[in-house]
Design an enzyme around this catalytic site. Structure first.
Site, PDB file in Angstrom:
ATOM      1  N   LYS A  17       0.821  -1.212   0.000  1.00 40.61           N
ATOM      2  CA  LYS A  17       0.000   0.000   0.000  1.00 40.61           C
ATOM      3  C   LYS A  17       0.856   1.265   0.000  1.00 40.61           C
ATOM      4  CE  LYS A  17      -2.281  -1.238   3.710  1.00 40.61           C
ATOM      5  NZ  LYS A  17      -1.659  -2.582   3.878  1.00 40.61           N
TER       6      LYS A  17
ATOM      7  N   ARG B 127      -8.627   1.751   9.453  1.00 38.69           N
ATOM      8  CA  ARG B 127      -8.184   0.381   9.710  1.00 38.69           C
ATOM      9  C   ARG B 127      -9.302  -0.468  10.313  1.00 38.69           C
ATOM     10  NH1 ARG B 127      -2.686  -0.361   9.279  1.00 38.69           N
ATOM     11  NH2 ARG B 127      -1.381   1.512   9.322  1.00 38.69           N
TER      12      ARG B 127
ATOM     13  N   ARG C 108      11.169  -8.311   2.572  1.00 37.83           N
ATOM     14  CA  ARG C 108      11.100  -6.860   2.719  1.00 37.83           C
ATOM     15  C   ARG C 108      12.251  -6.352   3.597  1.00 37.83           C
ATOM     16  NH1 ARG C 108       5.564  -3.713   4.209  1.00 37.83           N
ATOM     17  NH2 ARG C 108       5.854  -4.609   6.280  1.00 37.83           N
TER      18      ARG C 108
ATOM     19  N   ARG D  65      12.504  -5.464   9.288  1.00 37.07           N
ATOM     20  CA  ARG D  65      11.783  -4.882  10.418  1.00 37.07           C
ATOM     21  C   ARG D  65      11.331  -5.990  11.363  1.00 37.07           C
ATOM     22  NH1 ARG D  65       7.222  -0.877   8.109  1.00 37.07           N
ATOM     23  NH2 ARG D  65       6.142  -2.870   8.235  1.00 37.07           N
TER      24      ARG D  65
ATOM     25  N   ARG E  49      -0.364 -10.168  12.533  1.00 36.80           N
ATOM     26  CA  ARG E  49      -0.872  -8.976  11.847  1.00 36.80           C
ATOM     27  C   ARG E  49      -1.964  -9.345  10.846  1.00 36.80           C
ATOM     28  NH1 ARG E  49       4.010  -5.900   9.338  1.00 36.80           N
ATOM     29  NH2 ARG E  49       2.397  -4.334   8.924  1.00 36.80           N
TER      30      ARG E  49
END
Length: 210
Positions: free
Chosen positions: A13, A88, A123, A156, A167
């Site tokens: 996103k 959200r 990532r 991360r 998540r």
């Protein structure tokens, strides 16, 4: 054009918001960024947010929406904006509507949980400036080094596989209800995420009729 990007964590996103911003010449409004900026600049809303966080409270939806309202009055939002990071939850979507926000489209970035797990394992972010990369989809020019500032690229903590699973569970429970909310209003535009950034951008532009 006023847009919302919705999708699971790791769907890209933020990356697509940045590309869309340049393509459509409208700003991306990242709720996380404007909250941090308000706190840094010690604006009245920023001080209220700092006070809430120092007391160990979550920042209320009301405060977040007030700060978004303040941001969209800026001149660069005259022709539209891309809202990234909100809503959200269904209550946030309902609160945005009550506050008078109207959108032209809500882009739903679709990707399976299995694909998300694979994506997020690759990532990387710059530990210095925060720029995002991916070892295959958006690789840096030099492996492990940020193109912009030369900082070290790291994984991360919230990209750890177990954290990603958690998540995704939160996304399915708390965020997915807003999909039907916007579908009922005729605003939802599903987008099948492609394996590359440019392919996904073209799919989004096609969904928007641009």
């Amino acid at each position: 054009m006023k847009l919302i990007l919705v999708g699971p964590p790791g769907a890209g996103k933020g990356t697509q918001a940045e590309r869309l911003s340049k393509t459509l010449n409208i700003p991306t409004i990242s709720t996380g960024n404007i909250l941090r900026a308000a706190m840094r600049d010690k604006t009245p809303l920023g001080l209220a947010i700092t006070e809430a966080m120092d007391a160990g409270h979550l920042v209320s939806d009301e405060l977040v929406i007030r700060i978004v309202e303040e941001r969209v009055t800026k001149e660069d939002c005259a022709n539209g904006y891309i809202l990234d990071g909100m809503p959200r939850t269904l209550p946030q979507a309902e609160e945005l509507e009550r506050a008078g926000f109207h959108f032209d489209a809500v882009l739903l970035m679709q990707l399976s949980d299995e694909e998300i797990m694979q994506r997020m394992s690759g990532r990387r972010v710059c530990e210095n400036c925060g720029d995002s990369y991916h070892v295959t989809a958006v690789p840096p020019k030099v492996e492990g080094v940020c193109d912009d500032c030369g900082g070290k690229l790291v994984r991360r903590p919230d990209d750890d596989p177990e954290t990603v699973k958690e998540r995704l569970e939160i996304y399915h429970k708390e965020t997915e209800p807003i999909i039907s909310f916007y579908a009922e209003r005729g605003l939802l535009k599903p987008v099948d995420c492609k394996s590359d950034v440019e392919g996904t951008l073209q799919a989004i532009l096609h969904a928007l009729g641009v």
